[in-house]
Structures are given as C-alpha cells and as structure tokens.
Design a protein around this motif. Structure first.
Motif, PDB file in Angstrom:
ATOM      1  N   UNK A 101       0.843  -1.192   0.000  1.00  0.00           N
ATOM      2  CA  UNK A 101       0.000   0.000   0.000  1.00  0.00           C
ATOM      3  C   UNK A 101       0.880   1.243   0.000  1.00  0.00           C
ATOM      4  N   UNK A 102       0.572   2.169  -0.873  1.00  0.00           N
ATOM      5  CA  UNK A 102       1.247   3.468  -0.907  1.00  0.00           C
ATOM      6  C   UNK A 102       0.312   4.541  -0.354  1.00  0.00           C
ATOM      7  N   UNK A 103      -0.721   4.123   0.332  1.00  0.00           N
ATOM      8  CA  UNK A 103      -1.763   5.017   0.835  1.00  0.00           C
ATOM      9  C   UNK A 103      -2.138   4.580   2.249  1.00  0.00           C
ATOM     10  N   UNK A 104      -2.767   5.464   3.017  1.00  0.00           N
ATOM     11  CA  UNK A 104      -3.164   5.117   4.386  1.00  0.00           C
ATOM     12  C   UNK A 104      -4.221   4.004   4.418  1.00  0.00           C
ATOM     13  N   UNK A 105      -4.175   3.219   5.493  1.00  0.00           N
ATOM     14  CA  UNK A 105      -5.158   2.169   5.749  1.00  0.00           C
ATOM     15  C   UNK A 105      -5.673   2.425   7.162  1.00  0.00           C
ATOM     16  N   UNK A 106      -6.838   3.048   7.241  1.00  0.00           N
ATOM     17  CA  UNK A 106      -7.382   3.536   8.507  1.00  0.00           C
ATOM     18  C   UNK A 106      -8.235   2.481   9.208  1.00  0.00           C
ATOM     19  N   UNK A 107      -8.174   2.523  10.534  1.00  0.00           N
ATOM     20  CA  UNK A 107      -8.982   1.631  11.354  1.00  0.00           C
ATOM     21  C   UNK A 107     -10.141   2.419  11.955  1.00  0.00           C
ATOM     22  N   UNK A 108     -11.353   2.041  11.579  1.00  0.00           N
ATOM     23  CA  UNK A 108     -12.588   2.697  12.017  1.00  0.00           C
ATOM     24  C   UNK A 108     -13.203   1.874  13.147  1.00  0.00           C
ATOM     25  N   UNK A 109     -12.580   1.928  14.318  1.00  0.00           N
ATOM     26  CA  UNK A 109     -12.993   1.084  15.437  1.00  0.00           C
ATOM     27  C   UNK A 109     -14.436   1.326  15.851  1.00  0.00           C
ATOM     28  N   UNK A 110     -14.878   2.585  15.871  1.00  0.00           N
ATOM     29  CA  UNK A 110     -16.243   2.903  16.295  1.00  0.00           C
ATOM     30  C   UNK A 110     -17.276   2.635  15.202  1.00  0.00           C
ATOM     31  N   UNK A 111     -16.815   2.423  13.979  1.00  0.00           N
ATOM     32  CA  UNK A 111     -17.652   2.213  12.795  1.00  0.00           C
ATOM     33  C   UNK A 111     -18.412   3.476  12.382  1.00  0.00           C
ATOM     34  N   UNK A 112     -18.066   4.603  12.986  1.00  0.00           N
ATOM     35  CA  UNK A 112     -18.732   5.866  12.668  1.00  0.00           C
ATOM     36  C   UNK A 112     -18.489   6.285  11.223  1.00  0.00           C
ATOM     37  N   UNK A 113     -17.259   6.102  10.742  1.00  0.00           N
ATOM     38  CA  UNK A 113     -16.967   6.497   9.366  1.00  0.00           C
ATOM     39  C   UNK A 113     -17.803   5.680   8.383  1.00  0.00           C
ATOM     40  N   UNK A 114     -17.881   4.373   8.583  1.00  0.00           N
ATOM     41  CA  UNK A 114     -18.685   3.529   7.698  1.00  0.00           C
ATOM     42  C   UNK A 114     -20.144   3.987   7.702  1.00  0.00           C
ATOM     43  N   UNK A 115     -20.646   4.312   8.872  1.00  0.00           N
ATOM     44  CA  UNK A 115     -22.038   4.784   8.951  1.00  0.00           C
ATOM     45  C   UNK A 115     -22.201   6.126   8.243  1.00  0.00           C
ATOM     46  N   UNK A 116     -21.232   7.030   8.421  1.00  0.00           N
ATOM     47  CA  UNK A 116     -21.319   8.342   7.775  1.00  0.00           C
ATOM     48  C   UNK A 116     -21.248   8.247   6.258  1.00  0.00           C
ATOM     49  N   UNK A 117     -20.546   7.257   5.742  1.00  0.00           N
ATOM     50  CA  UNK A 117     -20.432   7.053   4.293  1.00  0.00           C
ATOM     51  C   UNK A 117     -21.497   6.093   3.772  1.00  0.00           C
ATOM     52  N   UNK A 118     -22.323   5.557   4.655  1.00  0.00           N
ATOM     53  CA  UNK A 118     -23.353   4.592   4.304  1.00  0.00           C
ATOM     54  C   UNK A 118     -22.739   3.377   3.609  1.00  0.00           C
ATOM     55  N   UNK A 119     -21.524   3.009   4.048  1.00  0.00           N
ATOM     56  CA  UNK A 119     -20.827   1.853   3.477  1.00  0.00           C
ATOM     57  C   UNK A 119     -21.549   0.582   3.892  1.00  0.00           C
ATOM     58  N   UNK A 120     -21.554  -0.392   2.995  1.00  0.00           N
ATOM     59  CA  UNK A 120     -22.271  -1.634   3.267  1.00  0.00           C
ATOM     60  C   UNK A 120     -21.412  -2.870   3.094  1.00  0.00           C
ATOM     61  N   UNK A 121     -20.412  -2.786   2.209  1.00  0.00           N
ATOM     62  CA  UNK A 121     -19.682  -3.992   1.856  1.00  0.00           C
ATOM     63  C   UNK A 121     -18.197  -3.703   1.666  1.00  0.00           C
ATOM     64  N   UNK A 122     -17.453  -4.787   1.536  1.00  0.00           N
ATOM     65  CA  UNK A 122     -16.046  -4.679   1.189  1.00  0.00           C
ATOM     66  C   UNK A 122     -15.825  -5.505  -0.078  1.00  0.00           C
ATOM     67  N   UNK A 123     -15.276  -4.890  -1.117  1.00  0.00           N
ATOM     68  CA  UNK A 123     -14.859  -3.491  -1.207  1.00  0.00           C
ATOM     69  C   UNK A 123     -16.033  -2.588  -1.565  1.00  0.00           C
ATOM     70  N   UNK A 124     -15.950  -1.348  -1.129  1.00  0.00           N
ATOM     71  CA  UNK A 124     -16.941  -0.313  -1.451  1.00  0.00           C
ATOM     72  C   UNK A 124     -16.143   0.931  -1.829  1.00  0.00           C
TER      73      UNK A 124
END
Length: 187
Positions: A101-124
């Motif tokens: 990876x040449x880019x950041x790989x963030x850990x969304x422990x609270x899952x707030x980011x996924x909820x804010x982006x309305x993410x549902x699956x991997x990959x999204x």
C-alpha cells in the motif's frame, strides 16, 4: 461468501470528515490529510474478504497510477475486530505491507466512518472531486471471485479519468458487491 451490494450514497454528497488512526504509518489522518488536488478515492476494505482479496492488486495499481495525477487514496476497515480478529489493526499493518500500500489504511474502530459514508460492503468505492463532492460510487469492475471476468478496474478508472479530463461521469453506476461490513452488536 455473502454478496452484499453497495448502498449507493447520493451523488453530490459532501465527503464526511474523519480522524482515524492509520495502521500503515501509526499517524492519525483526516480527510484533509489524504485528499488529492483533483479528487479522492475512499475505499472500504478488510483483510479477509474474498472479494477484496480478488481485486487488491488492481486497487494498488490504480492508486499508484493516479496518485501522481493528483488523486488521493485512503482505505478503511470498519469491521468488528473483536469478532473478526483477522481485521485487527496489527493484521491491517501486515496486510498493507504485504500488498505494498502506498496510501493510508485507517482503522474505524467505532464504525462511525462507515455509517457516515453509508458503506455496506467490502470493497466499497467512493470518488470525490476536488470540492469533496461525490461523483462516483460503486464497483471497481464486473469481475467477482470465480465469475471468469478479468479484473480491469474499468468502472473506477473510467470515473477517475472522466474527473481528471473534465468529462461527464455517467450517473448510472453499478453497486459494488462484496462481504457485508461486520457490524458490532449493539445492545
């Protein structure tokens, strides 16, 4: 293998900000830290999903091809690492290293980011323009594990090219398909 589609966040949505730890650098990153001059790709992935493993090399290629053209990239894992220890931050660091990876790989422990982006699956996948407006969301391409279609990254690449060369981006976009995000149980 679950087959969960993207929720397809509304085009024009402004990218929600975040401030999360980067397992690739041990720094904390915000949207402003990762955004590119011409746009930003935000992708929700995880370490163990067969859909992610199927396309991870192409994701890294796309990031390497477009970062030099002013497109920022950031990957995020929002899975419950307690229930899915393969997605814990130390394993994310290993995964990022193994896949170069040449880019950041963030850990969304609270899952707030996924909820804010309305993410549902991997990959999204989400592509935002220079003003942080959503211009593309959905699939990388038509390839899926075991469907016999070659991986090309064509849908995401076409959207990024259109953004860079100021062409209109087709508003008819196919959802990504992958494993569902592993949500924490809320009691």
């Amino acid at each position: 293998m679950a087959r969960t589609p993207s929720n397809m966040l509304a085009l024009g949505t402004i990218a929600p900000d975040f401030y999360l730890p980067d397992t690739n650098s041990s720094e904390w990153k915000s949207l402003n830290d990762v955004k590119g001059n011409h746009g930003t790709v935000v992708l929700f992935i995880c370490n163990h999903c067969p859909f992610v493993l199927h396309v991870i090399e192409e994701i890294v290629r796309i990031a390497n091809d477009y970062r030099v053209q002013g497109i920022g990239f950031v990957a995020v894992s929002s899975n419950d690492a307690i229930a899915y220890p393969d997605d814990a931050p130390d394993k994310m660091t290993e995964f990022a290293y193994q896949n170069k990876f040449s880019f950041p790989y963030l850990y969304d422990e609270t899952q707030e980011m996924a909820k804010n982006y309305n993410a549902a699956c991997t990959p999204d996948f989400y592509l935002f323009d220079a003003q942080n407006k959503l211009v593309y969301r959905g699939q990388l391409d038509d390839s899926r594990p075991q469907n016999g279609i070659s991986i090309s990254g064509s849908d995401l690449r076409n959207a990024i090219d259109s953004l860079l060369y100021k062409r209109s981006i087709n508003p008819i976009q196919k959802p990504s398909i992958g494993c569902n995000i592993k949500w924490k149980n809320s009691l």
